[in-house]
Design an enzyme around this catalytic site. Structure first.
Site, PDB file in Angstrom:
ATOM      1  N   ASN A  28       1.373 -60.148 -30.477  1.00 18.89           N
ATOM      2  CA  ASN A  28       1.692 -60.469 -28.989  1.00 18.89           C
ATOM      3  C   ASN A  28       1.166 -61.389 -28.030  1.00 18.89           C
ATOM      4  O   ASN A  28       1.722 -62.138 -27.512  1.00 18.89           O
ATOM      5  CB  ASN A  28       1.614 -58.951 -28.286  1.00 18.89           C
ATOM      6  CG  ASN A  28       2.292 -57.833 -28.560  1.00 18.89           C
ATOM      7  OD1 ASN A  28       3.688 -58.111 -28.132  1.00 18.89           O
ATOM      8  ND2 ASN A  28       2.187 -56.987 -29.451  1.00 18.89           N
TER       9      ASN A  28
ATOM     10  N   ARG B  85      -9.665 -50.321 -26.993  1.00 17.82           N
ATOM     11  CA  ARG B  85     -10.662 -49.608 -26.116  1.00 17.82           C
ATOM     12  C   ARG B  85      -9.839 -49.397 -24.859  1.00 17.82           C
ATOM     13  O   ARG B  85      -9.141 -50.114 -24.379  1.00 17.82           O
ATOM     14  CB  ARG B  85     -11.782 -50.587 -25.734  1.00 17.82           C
ATOM     15  CG  ARG B  85     -12.841 -50.550 -26.720  1.00 17.82           C
ATOM     16  CD  ARG B  85     -13.855 -51.665 -26.826  1.00 17.82           C
ATOM     17  NE  ARG B  85     -14.544 -52.037 -27.715  1.00 17.82           N
ATOM     18  CZ  ARG B  85     -15.549 -51.126 -28.323  1.00 17.82           C
ATOM     19  NH1 ARG B  85     -15.933 -50.319 -27.814  1.00 17.82           N
ATOM     20  NH2 ARG B  85     -15.639 -51.517 -29.397  1.00 17.82           N
TER      21      ARG B  85
ATOM     22  N   LEU C  74     -10.398 -49.155 -20.630  1.00 20.93           N
ATOM     23  CA  LEU C  74     -11.050 -49.566 -19.882  1.00 20.93           C
ATOM     24  C   LEU C  74     -11.166 -48.734 -18.569  1.00 20.93           C
ATOM     25  O   LEU C  74     -10.348 -47.956 -18.189  1.00 20.93           O
ATOM     26  CB  LEU C  74     -10.182 -50.790 -19.271  1.00 20.93           C
ATOM     27  CG  LEU C  74      -9.975 -51.977 -20.105  1.00 20.93           C
ATOM     28  CD1 LEU C  74      -9.046 -53.244 -19.600  1.00 20.93           C
ATOM     29  CD2 LEU C  74     -11.496 -52.727 -20.211  1.00 20.93           C
TER      30      LEU C  74
ATOM     31  N   HIS D  85       2.534 -50.961 -25.278  1.00 23.70           N
ATOM     32  CA  HIS D  85       2.481 -49.837 -25.832  1.00 23.70           C
ATOM     33  C   HIS D  85       3.815 -49.594 -26.936  1.00 23.70           C
ATOM     34  O   HIS D  85       4.687 -49.844 -26.498  1.00 23.70           O
ATOM     35  CB  HIS D  85       2.137 -48.418 -25.098  1.00 23.70           C
ATOM     36  CG  HIS D  85       2.008 -47.237 -25.923  1.00 23.70           C
ATOM     37  ND1 HIS D  85       0.805 -47.200 -26.643  1.00 23.70           N
ATOM     38  CD2 HIS D  85       2.960 -46.109 -26.078  1.00 23.70           C
ATOM     39  CE1 HIS D  85       1.023 -46.061 -27.247  1.00 23.70           C
ATOM     40  NE2 HIS D  85       2.180 -45.453 -27.226  1.00 23.70           N
TER      41      HIS D  85
ATOM     42  N   GLU E 137      -6.831 -45.646 -15.535  1.00 24.82           N
ATOM     43  CA  GLU E 137      -7.999 -45.323 -16.472  1.00 24.82           C
ATOM     44  C   GLU E 137      -7.721 -44.206 -17.277  1.00 24.82           C
ATOM     45  O   GLU E 137      -8.405 -43.777 -18.194  1.00 24.82           O
ATOM     46  CB  GLU E 137      -9.324 -44.420 -15.442  1.00 24.82           C
ATOM     47  CG  GLU E 137     -10.000 -45.567 -14.815  1.00 24.82           C
ATOM     48  CD  GLU E 137     -11.219 -45.111 -14.028  1.00 24.82           C
ATOM     49  OE1 GLU E 137     -12.000 -44.560 -14.833  1.00 24.82           O
ATOM     50  OE2 GLU E 137     -11.238 -45.305 -13.023  1.00 24.82           O
ATOM     51  N   GLY E 138      -6.376 -43.716 -17.495  1.00 20.54           N
ATOM     52  CA  GLY E 138      -5.623 -42.744 -18.403  1.00 20.54           C
ATOM     53  C   GLY E 138      -5.437 -43.664 -19.721  1.00 20.54           C
ATOM     54  O   GLY E 138      -5.495 -44.834 -19.785  1.00 20.54           O
ATOM     55  N   VAL E 139      -4.967 -42.792 -20.753  1.00 19.92           N
ATOM     56  CA  VAL E 139      -4.550 -43.433 -21.910  1.00 19.92           C
ATOM     57  C   VAL E 139      -3.077 -43.523 -21.763  1.00 19.92           C
ATOM     58  O   VAL E 139      -2.277 -42.774 -21.844  1.00 19.92           O
ATOM     59  CB  VAL E 139      -4.926 -42.305 -23.128  1.00 19.92           C
ATOM     60  CG1 VAL E 139      -4.206 -43.103 -24.331  1.00 19.92           C
ATOM     61  CG2 VAL E 139      -6.203 -41.979 -23.272  1.00 19.92           C
TER      62      VAL E 139
ATOM     63  N   LYS F  30       9.557 -56.462 -32.652  1.00 16.81           N
ATOM     64  CA  LYS F  30      10.180 -57.567 -32.523  1.00 16.81           C
ATOM     65  C   LYS F  30      10.743 -57.486 -30.926  1.00 16.81           C
ATOM     66  O   LYS F  30      10.687 -58.499 -30.115  1.00 16.81           O
ATOM     67  CB  LYS F  30      11.521 -57.692 -33.225  1.00 16.81           C
ATOM     68  CG  LYS F  30      12.334 -58.568 -33.206  1.00 16.81           C
ATOM     69  CD  LYS F  30      13.413 -58.473 -34.370  1.00 16.81           C
ATOM     70  CE  LYS F  30      14.460 -59.403 -34.058  1.00 16.81           C
ATOM     71  NZ  LYS F  30      15.805 -59.135 -34.426  1.00 16.81           N
TER      72      LYS F  30
END
Ligand code: GRF
Length: 227
Positions: A30, A107, A109, A125, A158-160, A188
């Protein structure tokens, strides 16, 4: 109350290019796609820094080859996560980054970083959020049996994988897909929409209104805001 936040309103018109810092832990495809979009004039920006938390990340190699400042910042060498994140902030501030793009950065943040780069940190994602956040999103999609999956560019909180969504792209899932074939089909699209989302930010067209993101001039949209 709706909080509207136009990301680029404070930009100096003398310096129109978006200054990008990229954080990556691995392969860096990316990162490469973003650099290519810059090279080809599809993204009016400049990648000014690559940071990795992994000494052996291919992304570091890619940045060095391109002559982009490449920093390995070892989280283990700091007394706490707060200190590590302060170092990330310092590195990004030093190069005057406008936007921090996470690209396979493994990680979470926290507040220390996001207080400085709130709504200035974006991520890609490999699923259609809010479905399948976290690790192994492609396997999660395959195991669940969805007919469609895709990828999402979103702001980081701050979440996933929970921040406001900027763009998404959809791909079909076939019965005979493996994790690898699905991953390739999604990747792609990642390489296509990540630079596109950054360009929209560079154009000052991305406005956050609460959880929702307005793309100015594309409210009915074809900027990967509609299937
Ligand atoms: C991508 O699938 C991205 O969506 C996810 O991690 C992967 C990174 O790939 N967050 P690369 O390092 O950009 O090739």
């Amino acid at each position: 109350m709706t909080i509207s936040h136009n990301l680029m309103t404070t930009r100096n018109s003398q310096e129109p290019k978006l200054r990008l810092a990229v954080l990556a832990s691995g392969r860096g495809s990316n990162f490469e796609a973003i650099c290519q979009a810059v090279d080809e004039g599809r993204l009016h920006g400049q990648v000014v820094l690559l940071i990795s938390d992994n000494e052996n990340a291919q992304a570091l190699e890619r940045a060095r080859k391109r002559g982009i400042k490449a920093l390995y910042i070892n989280p283990q060498s700091f007394a706490s996560r707060v200190e590590y994140e302060k170092a990330l902030v310092r590195a990004c501030q030093e190069v005057e980054a406008d936007i921090v793009a996470l690209a396979g950065y493994m990680r979470l943040l926290g507040k220390t970083f996001l207080d400085e780069y709130h709504l200035k940190t974006v991520n890609i994602h490999p699923a259609l959020l809010p479905a399948f956040p976290g690790l192994h999103a492609q396997k999660q999609a395959l195991d669940y049996g969805v007919r469609f999956s895709g990828c999402t560019v979103h702001f980081v909180d701050e979440g996933v994988d929970t921040g406001p969504i900027i763009l998404q792209a959809v791909v079909p899932v076939y019965f005979d897909d493996t994790v690898e074939t699905l991953e390739a089909r999604i990747l792609k699209e990642e390489h296509r929409i990540y630079p596109k989302a950054l360009q929209l930010i560079a154009e000052g067209r991305v406005v956050v209104e609460g959880r929702r993101v307005r793309i100015i001039g594309d409210e009915h949209g074809d900027q990967d805001t509609q299937p």
